[in-house]
Design a protein around this motif. Sequence first.
Motif, PDB file in Angstrom:
ATOM      1  N   ARG A 131       0.825  -1.220   0.000  1.00 52.34           N
ATOM      2  CA  ARG A 131       0.000   0.000   0.000  1.00 52.34           C
ATOM      3  C   ARG A 131       0.860   1.272   0.000  1.00 52.34           C
ATOM      4  O   ARG A 131       0.598   2.209  -0.736  1.00 52.34           O
ATOM      5  N   GLU A 132       1.893   1.306   0.838  1.00 50.07           N
ATOM      6  CA  GLU A 132       2.688   2.518   1.026  1.00 50.07           C
ATOM      7  C   GLU A 132       3.786   2.708  -0.017  1.00 50.07           C
ATOM      8  O   GLU A 132       4.146   3.828  -0.349  1.00 50.07           O
ATOM      9  N   PHE A 133       4.361   1.600  -0.497  1.00 49.07           N
ATOM     10  CA  PHE A 133       5.520   1.699  -1.394  1.00 49.07           C
ATOM     11  C   PHE A 133       5.262   1.141  -2.794  1.00 49.07           C
ATOM     12  O   PHE A 133       6.168   1.129  -3.620  1.00 49.07           O
ATOM     13  N   ASN A 134       4.036   0.639  -3.049  1.00 50.48           N
ATOM     14  CA  ASN A 134       3.748  -0.014  -4.340  1.00 50.48           C
ATOM     15  C   ASN A 134       4.748  -1.125  -4.634  1.00 50.48           C
ATOM     16  O   ASN A 134       5.235  -1.275  -5.766  1.00 50.48           O
ATOM     17  N   LEU A 135       5.053  -1.899  -3.607  1.00 53.65           N
ATOM     18  CA  LEU A 135       6.071  -2.938  -3.724  1.00 53.65           C
ATOM     19  C   LEU A 135       5.489  -4.272  -3.245  1.00 53.65           C
ATOM     20  O   LEU A 135       4.902  -4.336  -2.161  1.00 53.65           O
ATOM     21  N   ILE A 136       5.641  -5.308  -4.052  1.00 49.80           N
ATOM     22  CA  ILE A 136       5.157  -6.642  -3.666  1.00 49.80           C
ATOM     23  C   ILE A 136       6.334  -7.415  -3.066  1.00 49.80           C
ATOM     24  O   ILE A 136       7.367  -7.585  -3.720  1.00 49.80           O
ATOM     25  N   ILE A 137       6.171  -7.849  -1.812  1.00 48.39           N
ATOM     26  CA  ILE A 137       7.206  -8.672  -1.169  1.00 48.39           C
ATOM     27  C   ILE A 137       6.580  -9.987  -0.711  1.00 48.39           C
ATOM     28  O   ILE A 137       5.361 -10.098  -0.575  1.00 48.39           O
ATOM     29  N   GLY A 138       7.418 -10.980  -0.480  1.00 48.81           N
ATOM     30  CA  GLY A 138       6.934 -12.277  -0.012  1.00 48.81           C
ATOM     31  C   GLY A 138       6.825 -12.292   1.511  1.00 48.81           C
ATOM     32  O   GLY A 138       7.399 -11.438   2.199  1.00 48.81           O
ATOM     33  N   GLU A 139       6.089 -13.276   2.027  1.00 48.17           N
ATOM     34  CA  GLU A 139       5.910 -13.366   3.481  1.00 48.17           C
ATOM     35  C   GLU A 139       7.221 -13.675   4.194  1.00 48.17           C
ATOM     36  O   GLU A 139       7.421 -13.280   5.341  1.00 48.17           O
ATOM     37  N   ARG A 140       8.131 -14.388   3.515  1.00 49.72           N
ATOM     38  CA  ARG A 140       9.422 -14.675   4.136  1.00 49.72           C
ATOM     39  C   ARG A 140      10.231 -13.393   4.328  1.00 49.72           C
ATOM     40  O   ARG A 140      10.870 -13.191   5.353  1.00 49.72           O
ATOM     41  N   SER A 141      10.191 -12.498   3.329  1.00 53.07           N
ATOM     42  CA  SER A 141      10.881 -11.203   3.440  1.00 53.07           C
ATOM     43  C   SER A 141      10.253 -10.372   4.555  1.00 53.07           C
ATOM     44  O   SER A 141      10.961  -9.691   5.306  1.00 53.07           O
ATOM     45  N   ALA A 142       8.917 -10.424   4.646  1.00 51.84           N
ATOM     46  CA  ALA A 142       8.215  -9.678   5.700  1.00 51.84           C
ATOM     47  C   ALA A 142       8.618 -10.191   7.077  1.00 51.84           C
ATOM     48  O   ALA A 142       8.805  -9.408   8.023  1.00 51.84           O
ATOM     49  N   GLU A 143       8.774 -11.526   7.199  1.00 55.05           N
ATOM     50  CA  GLU A 143       9.183 -12.118   8.477  1.00 55.05           C
ATOM     51  C   GLU A 143      10.584 -11.648   8.870  1.00 55.05           C
ATOM     52  O   GLU A 143      10.839 -11.298  10.027  1.00 55.05           O
ATOM     53  N   GLU A 144      11.487 -11.618   7.889  1.00 52.69           N
ATOM     54  CA  GLU A 144      12.859 -11.159   8.165  1.00 52.69           C
ATOM     55  C   GLU A 144      12.867  -9.696   8.610  1.00 52.69           C
ATOM     56  O   GLU A 144      13.615  -9.311   9.510  1.00 52.69           O
ATOM     57  N   LEU A 145      12.000  -8.875   7.997  1.00 47.17           N
ATOM     58  CA  LEU A 145      11.888  -7.463   8.376  1.00 47.17           C
ATOM     59  C   LEU A 145      11.356  -7.327   9.802  1.00 47.17           C
ATOM     60  O   LEU A 145      11.862  -6.523  10.591  1.00 47.17           O
ATOM     61  N   LYS A 146      10.345  -8.151  10.117  1.00 46.89           N
ATOM     62  CA  LYS A 146       9.756  -8.138  11.477  1.00 46.89           C
ATOM     63  C   LYS A 146      10.802  -8.493  12.523  1.00 46.89           C
ATOM     64  O   LYS A 146      10.897  -7.844  13.572  1.00 46.89           O
TER      65      LYS A 146
END
Length: 335
Positions: free
Chosen positions: A194-209
């Motif tokens: 929504r904020e960056f118009n960027l599609i990431i995977g759930e694994r990348s999101a987990e690493e960010l978290k």
Amino acid sequence: MFGLAPDIGIDLGTATVLVYVKGKGIVLKEPSVVAVNRDDNKVIAVGEEARRMLGRTPGNIIAVRPLREGVIADYDVTERMLRYFLEKCGCRRFVLRPRVMVCIPTGVTSVEERAVRQAAIQAGARQAFLIEEPMAAALGAGIDVSEASGSMVIDIGGGTTDIAVLSLGGIVCSTSTRIGGDKFDEAIVRYVRREFNLIIGERSAEELKIEIGTAYPANNSERAAAIRGRDLVSGLPRSVMVTSRQVWEAIQEPLEAIVAAVKGVLERTPPELAADIVDKGIVMTGGGSLLEGIDKLIARETGLPVYVAEDPVSCVALGTGRALGMLHVLARSRN
């Protein structure tokens, strides 16, 4: 070597499976992911090897997570995964198969219970017992659940958050909400899109978290990390910087749901047990309790002291193993 197999406790988690063997401790900790060949339905990889394939497989291979929100979503794959893990722990060397204790979220249906027990027996257990996750977490955290005193446990796993007040070897009041680490990851994926118009995977999101995620942002601890994904407009790979405050904004909804569930259990707690909890505080277990500041958030919202267990990820697995030695005490454990 050949003879009676040791008792085994299994934390059958949505994100991770931990196996506890009596006398040895936790012998296995692997992601609950299985890679299957669609053409012949053969299992190609299980655990960490399969997790590395998530989102990276060709068309004929699919990497699946057979457990969703704390319960079995794919029975056949779960049974094969359990069989692989039990064999990896050396259970096939014994003539008599092991007794196995498997944890389940509170409030699961009898059909879901039967599926877990049946999968354990099909995978090689002689007897399969079930224990609710908060009870196992309390045992693993070193809480004496047999005494006539209230203890409160919050177990935040990958698929569910289980909250319970325990006394006299049983659960007095509890709730299980299907919100856990996976929902945090999904919320981060939606926010970045929504904020960056960027599609990431759930694994990348987990690493960010894990790297910069926080549930209780401090004024002086703003951190940032780069996240890579595919641009929604151009379709090309792109990298953006995300701050810890933005991650905090992303996970507000699941955090609020967990806090509301904790308050709901406290509201239903009998007054005498509530007094015990004021003295003892709340114990947090599960991988989700490692999210920075989540203990401070719950302490602020409830006004009670909150402690994270010494090894929160292993608590449920340790508790399942200990539970097999005290079946007579656990009023709510079912054969």
